[in-house]
Design a protein around this motif. Structure first.
Motif, PDB file in Angstrom:
ATOM      1  N   PRO A  29      -1.318   6.626  14.752  1.00  0.00           N
ATOM      2  CA  PRO A  29      -2.292   6.180  13.749  1.00  0.00           C
ATOM      3  C   PRO A  29      -2.705   4.719  13.877  1.00  0.00           C
ATOM      4  O   PRO A  29      -3.853   4.370  13.563  1.00  0.00           O
ATOM      5  N   TRP A  30      -1.786   3.849  14.304  1.00  0.00           N
ATOM      6  CA  TRP A  30      -2.142   2.435  14.391  1.00  0.00           C
ATOM      7  C   TRP A  30      -3.230   2.166  15.435  1.00  0.00           C
ATOM      8  O   TRP A  30      -3.857   1.110  15.422  1.00  0.00           O
ATOM      9  N   GLU A  31      -3.484   3.121  16.312  1.00  0.00           N
ATOM     10  CA  GLU A  31      -4.573   2.965  17.274  1.00  0.00           C
ATOM     11  C   GLU A  31      -5.937   2.911  16.586  1.00  0.00           C
ATOM     12  O   GLU A  31      -6.927   2.477  17.194  1.00  0.00           O
ATOM     13  N   ALA A  32      -5.986   3.329  15.325  1.00  0.00           N
ATOM     14  CA  ALA A  32      -7.244   3.275  14.571  1.00  0.00           C
ATOM     15  C   ALA A  32      -7.558   1.884  14.031  1.00  0.00           C
ATOM     16  O   ALA A  32      -8.715   1.602  13.694  1.00  0.00           O
ATOM     17  N   LEU A  33      -6.569   1.013  13.938  1.00  0.00           N
ATOM     18  CA  LEU A  33      -6.784  -0.283  13.291  1.00  0.00           C
ATOM     19  C   LEU A  33      -7.925  -1.101  13.912  1.00  0.00           C
ATOM     20  O   LEU A  33      -8.739  -1.661  13.172  1.00  0.00           O
ATOM     21  N   PRO A  34      -8.035  -1.177  15.251  1.00  0.00           N
ATOM     22  CA  PRO A  34      -9.144  -1.962  15.807  1.00  0.00           C
ATOM     23  C   PRO A  34     -10.502  -1.274  15.679  1.00  0.00           C
ATOM     24  O   PRO A  34     -11.529  -1.888  15.994  1.00  0.00           O
ATOM     25  N   LYS A  35     -10.524  -0.041  15.210  1.00  0.00           N
ATOM     26  CA  LYS A  35     -11.761   0.736  15.152  1.00  0.00           C
ATOM     27  C   LYS A  35     -12.381   0.775  13.756  1.00  0.00           C
ATOM     28  O   LYS A  35     -13.474   1.314  13.568  1.00  0.00           O
ATOM     29  N   ILE A  36     -11.702   0.210  12.766  1.00  0.00           N
ATOM     30  CA  ILE A  36     -12.158   0.357  11.384  1.00  0.00           C
ATOM     31  C   ILE A  36     -13.535  -0.260  11.171  1.00  0.00           C
ATOM     32  O   ILE A  36     -14.426   0.345  10.558  1.00  0.00           O
ATOM     33  N   SER A 129      -3.062  -2.034   7.981  1.00  0.00           N
ATOM     34  CA  SER A 129      -2.135  -0.964   7.614  1.00  0.00           C
ATOM     35  C   SER A 129      -2.904   0.304   7.259  1.00  0.00           C
ATOM     36  O   SER A 129      -4.118   0.271   7.024  1.00  0.00           O
ATOM     37  N   ILE A 130      -2.165   1.414   7.201  1.00  0.00           N
ATOM     38  CA  ILE A 130      -2.722   2.682   6.746  1.00  0.00           C
ATOM     39  C   ILE A 130      -1.776   3.260   5.704  1.00  0.00           C
ATOM     40  O   ILE A 130      -0.575   3.397   5.950  1.00  0.00           O
ATOM     41  N   LEU A 131      -2.324   3.581   4.528  1.00  0.00           N
ATOM     42  CA  LEU A 131      -1.540   4.131   3.434  1.00  0.00           C
ATOM     43  C   LEU A 131      -1.954   5.579   3.214  1.00  0.00           C
ATOM     44  O   LEU A 131      -3.111   5.861   2.881  1.00  0.00           O
ATOM     45  N   GLY A 132      -1.008   6.510   3.389  1.00  0.00           N
ATOM     46  CA  GLY A 132      -1.298   7.928   3.311  1.00  0.00           C
ATOM     47  C   GLY A 132      -1.470   8.437   1.892  1.00  0.00           C
ATOM     48  O   GLY A 132      -1.197   7.742   0.907  1.00  0.00           O
ATOM     49  N   TYR A 133      -1.900   9.685   1.795  1.00  0.00           N
ATOM     50  CA  TYR A 133      -2.233  10.351   0.541  1.00  0.00           C
ATOM     51  C   TYR A 133      -1.112  10.222  -0.491  1.00  0.00           C
ATOM     52  O   TYR A 133       0.056  10.506  -0.218  1.00  0.00           O
ATOM     53  N   LYS A 134      -1.505   9.781  -1.689  1.00  0.00           N
ATOM     54  CA  LYS A 134      -0.603   9.630  -2.833  1.00  0.00           C
ATOM     55  C   LYS A 134       0.576   8.703  -2.560  1.00  0.00           C
ATOM     56  O   LYS A 134       1.626   8.817  -3.189  1.00  0.00           O
ATOM     57  N   SER A 135       0.402   7.753  -1.638  1.00  0.00           N
ATOM     58  CA  SER A 135       1.432   6.730  -1.485  1.00  0.00           C
ATOM     59  C   SER A 135       1.231   5.663  -2.564  1.00  0.00           C
ATOM     60  O   SER A 135       0.157   5.536  -3.159  1.00  0.00           O
ATOM     61  N   HIS A 136       2.292   4.901  -2.816  1.00  0.00           N
ATOM     62  CA  HIS A 136       2.275   3.947  -3.926  1.00  0.00           C
ATOM     63  C   HIS A 136       3.052   2.702  -3.533  1.00  0.00           C
ATOM     64  O   HIS A 136       4.186   2.786  -3.064  1.00  0.00           O
ATOM     65  N   MET A 137       2.417   1.556  -3.726  1.00  0.00           N
ATOM     66  CA  MET A 137       3.064   0.267  -3.505  1.00  0.00           C
ATOM     67  C   MET A 137       3.468  -0.298  -4.856  1.00  0.00           C
ATOM     68  O   MET A 137       2.611  -0.558  -5.712  1.00  0.00           O
ATOM     69  N   GLY A 138       4.779  -0.476  -5.075  1.00  0.00           N
ATOM     70  CA  GLY A 138       5.245  -1.061  -6.322  1.00  0.00           C
ATOM     71  C   GLY A 138       4.763  -2.494  -6.485  1.00  0.00           C
ATOM     72  O   GLY A 138       4.302  -3.142  -5.542  1.00  0.00           O
ATOM     73  N   ALA A 139       4.872  -3.004  -7.688  1.00  0.00           N
ATOM     74  CA  ALA A 139       4.388  -4.347  -7.998  1.00  0.00           C
ATOM     75  C   ALA A 139       4.969  -5.379  -7.028  1.00  0.00           C
ATOM     76  O   ALA A 139       6.162  -5.384  -6.745  1.00  0.00           O
ATOM     77  N   ALA A 140       4.069  -6.226  -6.487  1.00  0.00           N
ATOM     78  CA  ALA A 140       4.456  -7.334  -5.609  1.00  0.00           C
ATOM     79  C   ALA A 140       5.090  -6.882  -4.301  1.00  0.00           C
ATOM     80  O   ALA A 140       5.735  -7.675  -3.618  1.00  0.00           O
ATOM     81  N   SER A 141       4.924  -5.623  -3.925  1.00  0.00           N
ATOM     82  CA  SER A 141       5.361  -5.215  -2.586  1.00  0.00           C
ATOM     83  C   SER A 141       4.255  -5.548  -1.587  1.00  0.00           C
ATOM     84  O   SER A 141       3.067  -5.469  -1.903  1.00  0.00           O
ATOM     85  N   LEU A 142       4.662  -5.933  -0.378  1.00  0.00           N
ATOM     86  CA  LEU A 142       3.745  -6.519   0.586  1.00  0.00           C
ATOM     87  C   LEU A 142       3.934  -5.925   1.973  1.00  0.00           C
ATOM     88  O   LEU A 142       5.029  -5.491   2.333  1.00  0.00           O
ATOM     89  N   THR A 143       2.853  -5.966   2.755  1.00  0.00           N
ATOM     90  CA  THR A 143       2.980  -5.721   4.189  1.00  0.00           C
ATOM     91  C   THR A 143       2.898  -7.056   4.917  1.00  0.00           C
ATOM     92  O   THR A 143       2.019  -7.872   4.642  1.00  0.00           O
ATOM     93  N   SER A 144       3.826  -7.276   5.824  1.00  0.00           N
ATOM     94  CA  SER A 144       3.788  -8.450   6.696  1.00  0.00           C
ATOM     95  C   SER A 144       3.185  -7.990   8.017  1.00  0.00           C
ATOM     96  O   SER A 144       3.714  -7.087   8.657  1.00  0.00           O
TER      97      SER A 144
END
Length: 223
Positions: A29-36, A129-144
Motif C-alpha cells: 500500500p505505501w507504493e501509493a503515497l507518491p501517487k496521491i 500514511s493510509i488509514l483503513g476503513y473504520k480505523s480510529h486515532m485516539g486523542a493526540a496520537s501521531l504518525t512520525s
C-alpha cells in the motif's frame, strides 16, 4: 506480520474508498503515497458536480460534508460525503478523505488516504500514511513520518526487511484499527486488521492483525 500480510489485498478493503484505483498494480500500500497528488488531479475534475463543489482550485468537498470556517485547505484535496472537518483543522494537501469521517479540531493531515468511516478527532498529526476503513486515532496520537537519521524508511516484516525507497512514510493502518491516546507510530509502522494499540505506546515495526499491542515486545492475540 509477514510480507504476504502486508500487501494491499491483505490490509485493505478497497470498496471503502474513492481511491481504490490508485492501488491498481501495486503490491504494497505505501507504493501509493507518491501517487496521491496526480491521482487527485486526475479524478477531481471528473467528480459529479451535482455532488461535489470545487471550493477553491483543486479542492473538492462533497455537498453533504460539514466544514467549519476555521479549517484550512491547501490544494489537491477531496472530502467525501457526510464527513466533518472541525475547527482549525490544517489540511496541507494531497489528501483524500472518505465518507463519514471526522477530521477533528487542530488536526493536521498531509499526503494521506483516509478510508470511509475513519476518525482522527482530536489533535492528531497524520502524514504520508493510509488509514483503513473504520480505523480510529485516539486523542493526540501521531504518525512520525521521517526517521531521525533521515535515511530511507524500511518496513520490518517477520520474513525480512522491505525497502520502500521513501524518505517520508508514516504508518499503514489496516481496517478496524484502534490507536490509543497519546501514541506515536514511528516511520514505516504497519498495523494489521482489528488490532488495538494501548494508549501512550511508541510503536515500531509491524503489528499482527487481531492483536493487542501493550508495549514493545508485549503483543498478545485477541481471544
Amino acid at each position: 506480520m509477514k510480507k504476504e500480510e502486508l500487501t494491499v489485498q491483505a490490509m485493505y478493503d478497497l470498496s471503502h474508498t474513492i481511491a481504490g484505483d490508485i492501488f491498481t498494480g501495486l503490491t504494497y500500500p505505501w507504493e501509493a503515497l507518491p501517487k496521491i497528488h496526480d491521482f487527485i488531479a486526475a479524478i477531481g475534475p471528473k467528480l459529479p458536480k451535482e455532488e461535489y463543489t470545487e471550493v477553491k482550485p483543486h479542492v473538492w468537498i462533497h455537498k453533504t460534508a460539514k466544514v467549519f470556517e476555521s479549517a484550512y485547505f491547501a490544494e489537491y484535496i477531496i472530502i467525501g460525503p457526510e464527513t466533518e472537518v472541525r475547527h482549525c483543522a490544517f489540511l496541507r494537501g494531497n489528501i483524500i478523505v472518505g465518507a463519514g469521517c471526522v477530521v477533528g479540531n487542530s488536526c493536521e493531515l498531509k499526503n494521506v488516504i483516509i478510508f470511509d468511516s475513519v476518525q482522527t478527532p482530536h489533535y492528531n498529526y497524520v502524514g504520508d500514511s493510509i488509514l483503513g476503513y473504520k480505523s480510529h486515532m485516539g486523542a493526540a496520537s501521531l504518525t512520525s513520518n521521517v526517521r531521525s537519521d533521515k535515511k530511507l524508511v524500511m518496513v520490518h516484516a517477520e520474513d525480512g526487511d522491505i525497502e520502500t525507497g521513501l524518505k517520508k512514510f508514516g504508518a499503514m493502518l489496516s481496517d478496524h484499527v484502534e490507536v490509543g491516546c497519546g501514541s506515536v507510530l514511528n516511520p514505516g509502522v504497519c498495523i494489521g486488521r482489528n488490532t488495538n494499540i494501548y494508549p501512550l505506546s511508541a510503536v515500531r515495526g509491524c503489528v499482527d492483525p487481531d492483536s493487542i499491542y501493550k508495549a514493545q515486545g508485549e503483543i498478545v492475540k485477541k481471544r
